[in-house]
Design a protein around this motif. Structure first.
Motif, PDB file in Angstrom:
ATOM      1  N   UNK A  26       0.830  -1.213   0.000  1.00 37.84           N
ATOM      2  CA  UNK A  26       0.000   0.000   0.000  1.00 37.84           C
ATOM      3  C   UNK A  26       0.860   1.256   0.000  1.00 37.84           C
ATOM      4  N   UNK A  27       1.915   1.250   0.792  1.00 34.42           N
ATOM      5  CA  UNK A  27       2.807   2.416   0.829  1.00 34.42           C
ATOM      6  C   UNK A  27       3.420   2.686  -0.535  1.00 34.42           C
ATOM      7  N   UNK A  28       3.701   1.616  -1.272  1.00 30.99           N
ATOM      8  CA  UNK A  28       4.274   1.756  -2.613  1.00 30.99           C
ATOM      9  C   UNK A  28       3.204   2.004  -3.686  1.00 30.99           C
ATOM     10  N   UNK A  29       1.938   1.980  -3.254  1.00 25.73           N
ATOM     11  CA  UNK A  29       0.796   2.191  -4.152  1.00 25.73           C
ATOM     12  C   UNK A  29       0.701   1.108  -5.240  1.00 25.73           C
ATOM     13  N   UNK A  30       1.053  -0.125  -4.848  1.00 25.53           N
ATOM     14  CA  UNK A  30       0.867  -1.249  -5.754  1.00 25.53           C
ATOM     15  C   UNK A  30      -0.625  -1.595  -5.765  1.00 25.53           C
ATOM     16  N   UNK A  31      -1.210  -1.749  -6.942  1.00 24.91           N
ATOM     17  CA  UNK A  31      -2.650  -1.996  -7.049  1.00 24.91           C
ATOM     18  C   UNK A  31      -2.987  -3.463  -7.304  1.00 24.91           C
ATOM     19  N   UNK A  51      -2.249 -13.540   3.584  1.00 22.98           N
ATOM     20  CA  UNK A  51      -3.059 -12.961   4.659  1.00 22.98           C
ATOM     21  C   UNK A  51      -2.789 -11.470   4.799  1.00 22.98           C
ATOM     22  N   UNK A  52      -1.518 -11.095   4.765  1.00 20.74           N
ATOM     23  CA  UNK A  52      -1.157  -9.688   4.893  1.00 20.74           C
ATOM     24  C   UNK A  52      -1.697  -8.873   3.719  1.00 20.74           C
ATOM     25  N   UNK A  53      -1.573  -9.414   2.507  1.00 20.33           N
ATOM     26  CA  UNK A  53      -2.089  -8.703   1.337  1.00 20.33           C
ATOM     27  C   UNK A  53      -3.608  -8.548   1.415  1.00 20.33           C
ATOM     28  N   UNK A  54      -4.291  -9.610   1.811  1.00 20.63           N
ATOM     29  CA  UNK A  54      -5.755  -9.562   1.900  1.00 20.63           C
ATOM     30  C   UNK A  54      -6.215  -8.571   2.965  1.00 20.63           C
ATOM     31  N   UNK A  55      -5.548  -8.579   4.127  1.00 21.50           N
ATOM     32  CA  UNK A  55      -5.907  -7.649   5.197  1.00 21.50           C
ATOM     33  C   UNK A  55      -5.694  -6.199   4.798  1.00 21.50           C
ATOM     34  N   UNK A  56      -4.760  -5.981   3.881  1.00 21.13           N
ATOM     35  CA  UNK A  56      -4.486  -4.623   3.412  1.00 21.13           C
ATOM     36  C   UNK A  56      -5.257  -4.282   2.139  1.00 21.13           C
ATOM     37  N   UNK A  57      -6.161  -5.188   1.748  1.00 23.81           N
ATOM     38  CA  UNK A  57      -7.009  -4.994   0.567  1.00 23.81           C
ATOM     39  C   UNK A  57      -6.197  -4.773  -0.706  1.00 23.81           C
ATOM     40  N   UNK A  58      -5.127  -5.552  -0.816  1.00 18.30           N
ATOM     41  CA  UNK A  58      -4.290  -5.495  -2.022  1.00 18.30           C
ATOM     42  C   UNK A  58      -4.663  -6.678  -2.909  1.00 18.30           C
ATOM     43  N   UNK A  59      -4.989  -6.390  -4.144  1.00 15.34           N
ATOM     44  CA  UNK A  59      -5.363  -7.444  -5.080  1.00 15.34           C
ATOM     45  C   UNK A  59      -4.107  -8.159  -5.571  1.00 15.34           C
ATOM     46  N   UNK A  60      -4.193  -9.480  -5.742  1.00 18.08           N
ATOM     47  CA  UNK A  60      -3.038 -10.237  -6.203  1.00 18.08           C
ATOM     48  C   UNK A  60      -3.489 -11.506  -6.906  1.00 18.08           C
ATOM     49  N   UNK A  61      -2.608 -12.010  -7.769  1.00 22.95           N
ATOM     50  CA  UNK A  61      -2.790 -13.358  -8.333  1.00 22.95           C
ATOM     51  C   UNK A  61      -1.532 -14.155  -8.011  1.00 22.95           C
ATOM     52  N   UNK A  62      -1.689 -15.456  -7.855  1.00 22.87           N
ATOM     53  CA  UNK A  62      -0.561 -16.322  -7.488  1.00 22.87           C
ATOM     54  C   UNK A  62      -0.162 -17.209  -8.661  1.00 22.87           C
TER      55      UNK A  62
END
Length: 360
Positions: A26-31, A51-62
């Motif tokens: 989030x600090x780096x503004x990664x979307x 878990x950390x990404x989800x809690x910070x509402x950061x979208x990701x694919x694995x």
């Protein structure tokens, strides 16, 4: 004359550093992040990240990395990331997952977070990408346009990895004092194709002294899965200080020898840092270091279960002239072998290897 030194954008180290990766994104503004992970991280380590990404509402694919860092895989994943609108990357795992991520980052011009799960080498901070073919042979070495944006080292993950990897990181790092100083002495160039700044020598020298002081204690703590002051200092030395030193200072014989050693089938499967540890002793012998200095180096390496002879490295046959010829020929073909004063040749290298194998 220009002199260049490279640094990652940020280096972050802590007990549960992976748990902060969502806040960092989030600090780096990664979307939207593409997360490339080793199968070995499935479970506790991968869950910590997602878990950390989800809690910070950061979208990701694995994407589960399996196999080899090849041009084909890099091209496939580059296209996949483009199709999903990925604007940043995370590498979670070992060297080949990191190199694949660096290759994608280079092609898409997007930032990356490198998260090594073992402290077995100083590759995380560097621009280097080692690319293999389908037969697992090195095909090419590329460089990213810049060092990784963030290197994130989770100490809890590091101390729960096999201790052999931790020792290998010590082996890879301890060579840098010898190699960077030799590279400068021989007027060699670093990976930026310039002479090294004094800062690179300072870091290389400090890496050695840190390891000699804290390495044995840290290794014992890692075997008990304990995080200690010793572990913190050694990880900082093997991942950060050593990484900055080699890339901006240059390499020499200890790394050139890897080309020769891996040409011997019995030695080819050893860890990078184990090969470098042995190569460091050969380099110290060839530099005509004082006897007591070399004995202290050998005793230290053995105290962390690193090899100091060809026998300890895994070659348990009688050393033949043909075997030595293979090692020497391949070593001298490596560019790093030119970073040595006095100049290396077949005879002085042969004598150093023989002396190292019987040093006491």
């Amino acid at each position: 004359m220009l002199k260049i030194m490279g640094f990652p954008g940020e280096y972050i180290q802590g007990e549960h550093a992976l748990s902060s990766i969502g806040d960092i994104a989030n600090r780096q503004q990664f979307k939207k992040i593409g997360l490339i992970y080793d199968p070995a991280t499935e479970g506790r380590i991968l869950n910590k990240v997602t878990k950390s990404l989800s809690q910070s509402n950061v979208e990701y694919i694995c994407y589960k990395f399996a196999g080899e860092c090849t041009y084909k895989l890099i091209a496939y994943l580059t296209q996949t990331m483009q199709q999903h609108g990925i604007d940043s990357l995370i590498a979670l795992g070992g060297g080949k997952a990191m190199d694949t991520t660096k290759g994608i980052s280079k092609r898409l011009h997007i930032p990356m977070i490198i998260c090594p799960t073992v402290a077995s080498s100083d590759a995380p901070t560097s621009r280097l990408i080692i690319i293999y073919d389908d037969q697992h042979k090195v095909q090419a070495v590329e460089k990213t346009q810049r060092n990784p944006d963030i290197v994130l080292v989770d100490l809890d993950t590091i101390v729960h990895a096999p201790a052999r990897f931790f020792a290998a990181g010590i082996g890879d790092a301890i060579s840098k004092m010898f190699e960077v100083n030799q590279c400068k002495k021989a007027h060699g160039l670093n990976s930026f194709s310039t002479s090294p700044l004094e800062t690179a020598l300072l870091l290389a020298n400090h890496t050695y002294y840190n390891l000699m002081q804290w390495g044995k204690m840290a290794y014992e703590d890692v075997k008990q899965h304990q995080i200690s002051v010793s572990v913190e200092r050694v990880v900082e030395s093997t991942v950060l200080l050593s990484g900055l030193a080699f890339e901006s200072g240059g390499l020499s014989l200890a790394h050139a020898l890897i080309r020769g050693l891996t040409a011997i089938p019995e030695l080819a499967s050893q860890l990078h840092g184990e090969l470098v540890a042995y190569g460091t002793v050969v380099q110290a012998v060839l530099e005509n270091r004082e006897h007591q200095f070399i004995i202290e180096l050998i005793n230290f390496l053995r105290s962390v279960d690193l090899p100091t002879t060809l026998y300890e490295l895994g070659y348990q046959q009688e050393i033949s002239d043909d075997m030595l010829d293979i090692i020497i020929t391949n070593t001298l073909q490596n560019d790093y072998s030119q970073h040595f004063e006095p100049a290396l040749n077949s005879e002085n290298l042969r004598q150093a290897i023989i002396r190292t194998n019987h040093y006491h």
